[in-house]
Design an enzyme around this catalytic site. Structure first.
Site, PDB file in Angstrom:
ATOM      1  N   ALA A  36       8.603   2.095  -1.184  1.00  0.00           N
ATOM      2  CA  ALA A  36       8.150   0.749  -0.032  1.00  0.00           C
ATOM      3  C   ALA A  36       8.306   0.174   1.067  1.00  0.00           C
ATOM      4  O   ALA A  36      10.092   0.257  -0.329  1.00  0.00           O
ATOM      5  CB  ALA A  36       6.419   0.905  -0.277  1.00  0.00           C
ATOM      6  N   GLY A  77       7.074   5.103  -2.925  1.00  0.00           N
ATOM      7  CA  GLY A  77       6.234   5.542  -2.361  1.00  0.00           C
ATOM      8  C   GLY A  77       6.733   6.680  -1.497  1.00  0.00           C
ATOM      9  O   GLY A  77       5.537   7.453  -1.154  1.00  0.00           O
ATOM     10  N   GLU A  91       5.356   9.174  -3.623  1.00  0.00           N
ATOM     11  CA  GLU A  91       3.953   9.142  -3.921  1.00  0.00           C
ATOM     12  C   GLU A  91       3.704  10.051  -1.811  1.00  0.00           C
ATOM     13  O   GLU A  91       2.933  10.960  -2.285  1.00  0.00           O
ATOM     14  CB  GLU A  91       3.270   7.765  -3.554  1.00  0.00           C
ATOM     15  N   GLU A 120       9.514   1.635  -9.225  1.00  0.00           N
ATOM     16  CA  GLU A 120       9.276   0.746  -9.496  1.00  0.00           C
ATOM     17  C   GLU A 120       8.718  -0.393 -10.797  1.00  0.00           C
ATOM     18  O   GLU A 120       9.449  -1.020  -9.847  1.00  0.00           O
ATOM     19  CB  GLU A 120       7.491   0.890  -8.828  1.00  0.00           C
TER      20      GLU A 120
END
Ligand code: HSC
Length: 717
Positions: free
Chosen positions: A60, A99, A102, A122
């Site tokens: 992200a 992300g 993900e 993260e």
């Protein structure tokens, strides 16, 4: 942000958001739109998601976390990918992180180049994977690997990831073409069996056992950090709740931990680490200066620091001469290097191939004449100006004119060493922290004569050997040791005034330091500290006795020397500020004899011992250093607070969840910190380190947060 194209019935969604293809709002929207378009287009039979440039999305966009955020969120985008009836392939190169991983786990297939790495980092920025990563990874790898990957944040090489089941195939050549080829093979296959949401978590019945083990591990290894605990809770839910509820639970946990002070501090630290790479000095900066290529090196001195530095250089695959004055010292050094390299291989820090190659890269010698052609030399002898000058003069004579001469001094002004050469512009400080092969900080120091190209060379070298380099201006003690000095000094005063060493240690360990100041003293040896004090006293013309309380008008505590004179040298002698199970032991226990010595010492000096609160201990140790940090900024020794914070995070293992001492000061409130510094200055007028910094005074009076300190009118003296 996401380039859409169709190639032989395969739609390509190419994320184009340099430098790391972070999943910003525009990228998420681009992916959602691209999926919609590809789903509607009847000519499209399969879809590939890849990254343009150097990497698959690396996560992200962390910068967005400080704002309100904007739809579409990553989970609905991912759901759209997973629900597609057309096979979606993630074609992975570079770093597929957070992300990014993900997104890849929402795809039906994942192919990767061998050089790619995947992971959930993260936790390192104080959060947890928040787009279903904690629910989907366990369904692929099983619980133990998922707990490990998500709580450690480690980057897993593609081949290992294939063994875990994360990658379906390792491919070669151009990643986009490889992804398209793979997607064409999958055309027509049902995507239903590939949807992770419908898969059970393997070995879910043993979740209690795995989760307990993971929780015990993170509480021990990452003491004080909140995010790893939240990661364990989220992964645990993958085995205990249906998929959708697990994702809901992850979102709730993400929202709590993501808003915590720890997350903000760790994200500050992430960017601070990058900020310090953009350095500036008189005459140049990281953009304009040109590092000279370093293809060969030499280290002078095969002691603890020299051997540690050589290990760093060899581990990076660079050739290194090791210079000593006699055969015995040289052989001892070689033995140390061999043992350290073998240890690094065993711990998996370097590969066996790198370990083996190092033996051929290491060139022991007793002759400076061998150094004629080396590009860079690091002097790592003990802290003595005359000796260092002698070595620099010798090097200046034998080395080619372009050779850069570095000193691993921890405190001596580089200008004073460089005068021994005819190339002061090529002289620079490179301060490693013990143990040099382990600690990540490299404090590079420029003198009044150092050229920007020389600075650029050692900054680049720092990165090459896996350190976090900072650049600071030369002064006595530089940034790190100068700022850290009041920490040791104040801890000495606190035990004189009434605190006990283990009380001070406990408070600072609860604060987040891995080891209290007295345990550190025992580790490095009380004789080391007392020798340094004796040297300073000699320079000042002071004769030290048990009654000495001042040196050159400054308050002084003699307790360390009292204990050292009793033969209590710390761990190595089995007794110091604590007692140990044996000489060289590691288990510290409280020693009543130290209380007796302390009481006698105070009686002799007429000091009335008092109860000292935890708050006072923290303030005396931290605020005194912070005050020095502001003076370091005022004088331009460091350009920005980030250099200071990074030096503490990687040189003194300051807890990342507090961001660093300057970030911490800002959190406490600069006004409050300044007021307390003034209070201590009033109460302890004989400690120079309590004289309040003028910069801090101005910032606090004008209520300016430190992040804007540069904008403060007249911030610099
Ligand atoms: C995440 O992914 C959370 C997810 O679970 C989704 C959560 C959804 C929320 C739902 C709520 C319910 N963002 O390091 P470099 C910049 S969290 C923004 O020098 P390298 C960096 O600042 C994220 N910027 O390069 C620098 O900028 P500068 C998880 C980022 O080659 C430039 O890129 N991912 C950024 O040495 C180059 O960086 C991570 O934590 C990011 N994510 O290393 C990965 N990443 O030039 C973090 C980098 O202006 N990144 N930048 O200074 C890294 O570890 C390293 O950057 C790499 C590259 C290994 C990717």
């Amino acid at each position: 942000m996401v380039d859409y194209s169709v190639n032989s019935s395969v739609a390509l969604l190419l994320v184009n958001n340099p430098p790391v293809n972070a999943l910003s709002h525009a990228v998420r929207k681009g992916l959602a739109d691209g999926m919609l378009k590809a789903t509607k287009d009847t000519k499209v039979k399969a879809i590939v998601i890849a990254g343009k440039g150097r990497t698959f999305p690396a996560g992200a966009d962390i910068r967005e976390f400080s704002g309100p955020g904007k739809e579409p969120w990553l989970v609905p985008v991912g759901n759209g990918i997973e629900a597609s009836g057309k096979p979606v392939v993630a074609a992975i190169h570079g770093t597929c992180l957070g992300g990014g991983l993900e997104v890849a786990l929402f795809c039906h297939y994942r192919v990767a180049l061998k050089s790619a790495r995947v992971g959930f980092p993260e936790v390192a920025i104080g959060i947890l994977p928040g787009a279903a990563g904690t629910q989907r990874l366990p369904r692929v790898t099983g619980l133990p690997v998922a707990f490990d990957m998500i709580t450690s944040g480690r980057h897993v090489p593609a081949e290992q990831a294939k063994k875990y089941g994360i990658i379906d195939e390792i491919v070669t050549g151009d990643i986009v073409n490889a992804g398209i080829r793979y997607a064409m093979i999958m055309v027509g296959k049902s995507t239903i069996p590939r949807r992770l949401r419908a898969k059970p978590v393997p070995d879910a019945e043993n979740v209690q056992k795995y989760a307990d083990a993971a929780m015990a591990h993170v509480k021990r290894k990452y003491k004080g950090y909140e995010a790893p605990v939240y990661c364990v809770k989220a992964v645990r839910a993958s085995a205990e709740k249906p998929y959708d509820l697990g994702v809901e639970n992850e979102k709730t946990l993400f929202n709590v931990v993501g808003k915590s002070g720890q997350a903000r501090a760790q994200q500050y630290a992430f960017f601070a680490e990058r900020v310090v790479g953009k350095w500036e000095m008189p005459g140049g900066n990281s953009q304009t200066a040109k590092p000279i290529p370093v293809r060969s090196t030499a280290v002078i001195g095969a002691g603890t620091m020299g051997t540690g530095i050589a290990v760093c250089i060899l581990s990076a695959g660079l050739p290194c001469y090791l210079v000593e004055q006699n055969q015995k010292f040289l052989e001892n050094g070689l033995k140390t290097i061999k043992a350290l390299m073998e240890g690094s291989v065993k711990l998996g820090k370097i590969s066996p191939e790198v370990g083996q190659r190092a033996a051929s890269l290491l060139k022991p010698t007793m002759s400076y004449d061998d150094l004629t052609g080396v590009d860079l030399v690091i002097e790592a002898v003990y802290e003595n100006l005359e000796l260092k000058k002698e070595i620099f003069a010798k090097l200046d004579k034998v080395c080619k004119p372009s050779t850069i001469l570095c000193s691993n001094t921890s405190s001596i002004d580089i200008d004073r060493i460089a005068v021994a050469t005819k190339r002061p512009e090529k002289c620079v400080g490179v301060h490693f922290f013990a143990p040099a092969y382990h600690m990540k900080l490299l404090e590079n120091i420029y003198s009044t004569k150092t050229s920007p190209d020389t600075a650029a060379t050692v900054m680049k070298l720092g990165k090459t050997i896996g350190k976090v380099p900072i650049l600071v201006k030369s002064c006595q003690g530089f940034l790190a040791n100068r700022m850290n000095t009041p920490y040791g000094t104040e801890s000495g005063f606190l035990v004189e005034e009434g605190a006990l060493p283990w009380e001070v240690d406990q408070v600072m360990e609860d604060f987040g330091m891995p080891m209290g100041p007295f345990k550190v003293r025992d580790l490095s040896g009380l004789d080391v500290g007392s020798k340094i004090t004796a040297e300073i006293a000699k320079t000042l013309g002071v004769t030290l006795t048990d009654e000495t309380r001042f040196m050159a008008g400054n308050r002084y505590s003699h307790m360390n020397t009292v204990l050292a004179n009793m033969g209590r040298l710390g761990r190595k002698s089995g007794k110091g500020w604590y007692k140990y199970e044996k000489a060289g032991g590691k288990i510290a226990s409280i020693d009543d004899d130290v209380i007796t010595v302390l009481n006698n010492h105070c009686k002799k000096l007429g000091i009335e011992r008092r109860t000292i609160s935890s708050q006072e201990i923290i303030e005396r140790l931290m605020y005194s250093c912070i005050n020095e940090g502001f003076k370091i900024l005022e004088e331009g020794i460091a350009k920005r607070p980030e250099e200071i914070d990074i030096s503490w995070l990687y040189g003194f293992t300051f807890p990342k969840y507090l961001g660093g001492p300057m970030y911490y000061a800002n959190q406490v409130g600069l006004g409050r910190v300044y007021d307390r510094i003034c209070y201590y200055h009033e109460n302890f007028p004989f400690s120079k380190h309590w004289v309040p910094s003028q910069l801090l005074r101005r910032l606090s009076e004008q209520n300016i947060p430190m992040s804007q300190w540069m904008a403060s009118p007249g911030a610099r003296l």
